[in-house]
Write a protein that holds these residues in place. Sequence first.
Motif, short mmCIF file in Angstrom:
data_model
loop_
_atom_site.label_atom_id
_atom_site.label_comp_id
_atom_site.label_asym_id
_atom_site.label_seq_id
_atom_site.Cartn_x
_atom_site.Cartn_y
_atom_site.Cartn_z
N ARG A 46 -13.77 18.39 24.29
CA ARG A 46 -12.42 17.94 24.51
C ARG A 46 -11.70 19.22 24.97
N ARG A 119 1.30 11.19 22.13
CA ARG A 119 0.21 11.73 21.96
C ARG A 119 0.32 13.14 23.19
N LEU A 123 0.39 17.13 22.75
CA LEU A 123 -0.84 17.90 23.41
C LEU A 123 -0.05 19.04 24.39
N ALA A 129 -2.87 20.05 18.77
CA ALA A 129 -4.06 19.57 19.06
C ALA A 129 -5.05 20.88 18.30
N GLY A 138 -7.20 16.15 16.08
CA GLY A 138 -5.84 17.02 16.12
C GLY A 138 -4.95 16.12 15.74
N HIS A 140 -2.11 15.54 17.13
CA HIS A 140 -1.52 14.39 18.15
C HIS A 140 -2.27 13.13 17.94
N ASP A 141 -3.53 13.36 17.75
CA ASP A 141 -4.44 11.91 17.54
C ASP A 141 -4.13 11.42 16.20
#
Length: 151
Positions: A46, A119, A123, A129, A138, A140-141
């Motif tokens: 990632r 998101r 990020l 993240a 993370g 954000h996810d």
Amino acid sequence: MGGSGSFTTLADMVRDVQPPSQQRVRGASLGLPADGPGSLAGFGIRVGAFCVDALGSALIAGLFTAPDLPGNWSLAAFAAVTVLTLVAFGQTPGMRLLGLRLAHPRPGERLAPWRAVVRTALLCLLVPALIVDADGRGLHDRLTDTGVVRD
């Protein structure tokens, strides 16, 4: 007591039983496979996809700011490219290059623009993240109910 006069102890009964695994399978709580297509991508790959996207965004921004360095314009280019490609294709150029995609609550449909915007904004701050859960997703996810998976 058995017919032959021998005693079965607790140690004899559990000798062949394997201890429970303390290792958590990444993505199991999300119903994702442990490995292969559809499994959560590891941190390293990632980061690689993020670096590809960051470099590409800096190059795009540099086209508009040359001969000066792009500075913060590369962050604006990163945000625009990320939101547009996530909504249109479900993956950024870096994700595509490294065989990843973004999984979200409605498989087979495009990512909702609000999810892509939130998101990407998180990020861009980078710290969300780096705050990961037991599955390696993370912040954000988690906040957008998404995850980066192997394609």
